[in-house]
Design an enzyme around this catalytic site. Sequence first.
Site, PDB file in Angstrom:
ATOM      1  N   ASP A   7       0.580  -0.959   0.023  1.00 32.74           N
ATOM      2  CA  ASP A   7      -0.113  -0.019  -0.276  1.00 32.74           C
ATOM      3  C   ASP A   7       0.876   1.179   0.016  1.00 32.74           C
ATOM      4  O   ASP A   7       1.957   1.227   0.274  1.00 32.74           O
ATOM      5  CB  ASP A   7      -1.105   0.376   1.059  1.00 32.74           C
ATOM      6  CG  ASP A   7      -1.537   1.229   1.616  1.00 32.74           C
ATOM      7  OD1 ASP A   7      -2.370   1.518   0.674  1.00 32.74           O
ATOM      8  OD2 ASP A   7      -1.852   1.766   2.752  1.00 32.74           O
ATOM      9  N   LEU A   8       0.613   2.407  -0.478  1.00 29.17           N
ATOM     10  CA  LEU A   8       1.054   3.521  -0.509  1.00 29.17           C
ATOM     11  C   LEU A   8       0.945   4.766   0.747  1.00 29.17           C
ATOM     12  O   LEU A   8       1.879   4.352   1.573  1.00 29.17           O
ATOM     13  CB  LEU A   8       0.959   4.630  -1.510  1.00 29.17           C
ATOM     14  CG  LEU A   8       1.185   4.213  -3.324  1.00 29.17           C
ATOM     15  CD1 LEU A   8       0.865   4.890  -3.820  1.00 29.17           C
ATOM     16  CD2 LEU A   8       2.465   3.848  -2.828  1.00 29.17           C
ATOM     17  N   ASP A   9      -0.304   5.406   1.215  1.00 30.23           N
ATOM     18  CA  ASP A   9      -0.525   5.817   2.299  1.00 30.23           C
ATOM     19  C   ASP A   9      -0.457   5.392   3.074  1.00 30.23           C
ATOM     20  O   ASP A   9      -0.771   4.720   3.611  1.00 30.23           O
ATOM     21  CB  ASP A   9      -2.032   7.032   1.944  1.00 30.23           C
ATOM     22  CG  ASP A   9      -1.802   7.757   0.705  1.00 30.23           C
ATOM     23  OD1 ASP A   9      -1.305   9.075   0.941  1.00 30.23           O
ATOM     24  OD2 ASP A   9      -2.059   7.580  -0.716  1.00 30.23           O
ATOM     25  N   LYS A 211      -8.713  -4.786  -3.217  1.00 32.85           N
ATOM     26  CA  LYS A 211      -7.420  -4.519  -3.259  1.00 32.85           C
ATOM     27  C   LYS A 211      -7.447  -6.668  -3.477  1.00 32.85           C
ATOM     28  O   LYS A 211      -6.022  -7.191  -4.085  1.00 32.85           O
ATOM     29  CB  LYS A 211      -6.658  -4.564  -2.237  1.00 32.85           C
ATOM     30  CG  LYS A 211      -6.263  -2.457  -2.541  1.00 32.85           C
ATOM     31  CD  LYS A 211      -5.792  -2.086  -1.408  1.00 32.85           C
ATOM     32  CE  LYS A 211      -5.606  -0.495  -1.743  1.00 32.85           C
ATOM     33  NZ  LYS A 211      -4.524   0.135  -0.921  1.00 32.85           N
ATOM     34  N   ASN A 237      -8.955  -0.696   3.777  1.00 31.44           N
ATOM     35  CA  ASN A 237      -9.257  -0.999   1.984  1.00 31.44           C
ATOM     36  C   ASN A 237      -7.719  -1.939   1.775  1.00 31.44           C
ATOM     37  O   ASN A 237      -8.198  -2.588   1.060  1.00 31.44           O
ATOM     38  CB  ASN A 237      -9.064   0.346   1.661  1.00 31.44           C
ATOM     39  CG  ASN A 237      -8.318   0.679   1.557  1.00 31.44           C
ATOM     40  OD1 ASN A 237      -7.062   0.773   3.115  1.00 31.44           O
ATOM     41  ND2 ASN A 237      -7.837   1.613   0.401  1.00 31.44           N
TER      42      ASN A 237
END
Length: 282
Positions: A7-9, A211, A237
């Site tokens: 994941d990024l954030d 995802k 998420n």
Amino acid sequence: MKLIAIDLDGTLIKRDRSICEENRQAIREIQQQGHTVAICSGRSLHDTQDILRQADLNCPVMVGNGAWTYQDGENINRLIMPEDVTSELLSKLESEGWYYELYTNKGVVVLEKGRDRLYKGIEEARQKGADISEDWANEEIEVQYMQHGISYMDNYQSVDTAQADLYKIFILSFDRDKLDQLQERLSGRRQISLTTSGITKLEIAHERVSKGYAVAKMAEKFHIPMEKTVAIGDHLNDLSMFEVAGTSIAMGNAEEAVKAASTHVTKDYLDHGVAYALKHYI
């Protein structure tokens, strides 16, 4: 060979969209060992590609919470929202005065006067008793306008959604009760999926989007058994990734539900938690 979905954030990047050197080096080392590192984010394709470009990293990506899976110019899988569904949803969002963004094949389209809607919503929430820090609210808002490749609209009617390949509708609101009510109204509807990456956010996409779905599709593309997949994330998420991956790693700053569903818990994202996870758990 393993597939590692990150994941990024709140996981890989800082609020300014940068990836620290420790995380960059750890990803390169894992790639050199023959593993595939993929980014799995709620962000748009164009924004995610720009983040990787600035970090000098080359990875396949799963964006829009898994709506669009992409590698080296090839669409591995893409789930576009039905036009009749988006028209109905956007008409309601606009008439009710929500702040929303459209994720399209050209990038993210944001409201020209979106800040005005958000500031109005903040004042209305405060009048109901919400304790909203001005600094925090401004930071939440500016993150949206820092996205790479954004364009502007007066409202959804100025966008040709039939040609835009709309794959996500993003909603931001500081009125938690109002956002919960909207989510309750939309839950259970056919042809859409709902998820969130923060207490101010609601994200709407095609009914099959998650995802976890995207990770499974990418594993199939690279002929990697699911037991050899790894998911790293921090928010709700990301749970669908954790459900399908052979190994799941929650960030130290992750939601408690995410930690409870994980195989391992690594360090905080500000303490290079991805690098620690790659070195100690892969």
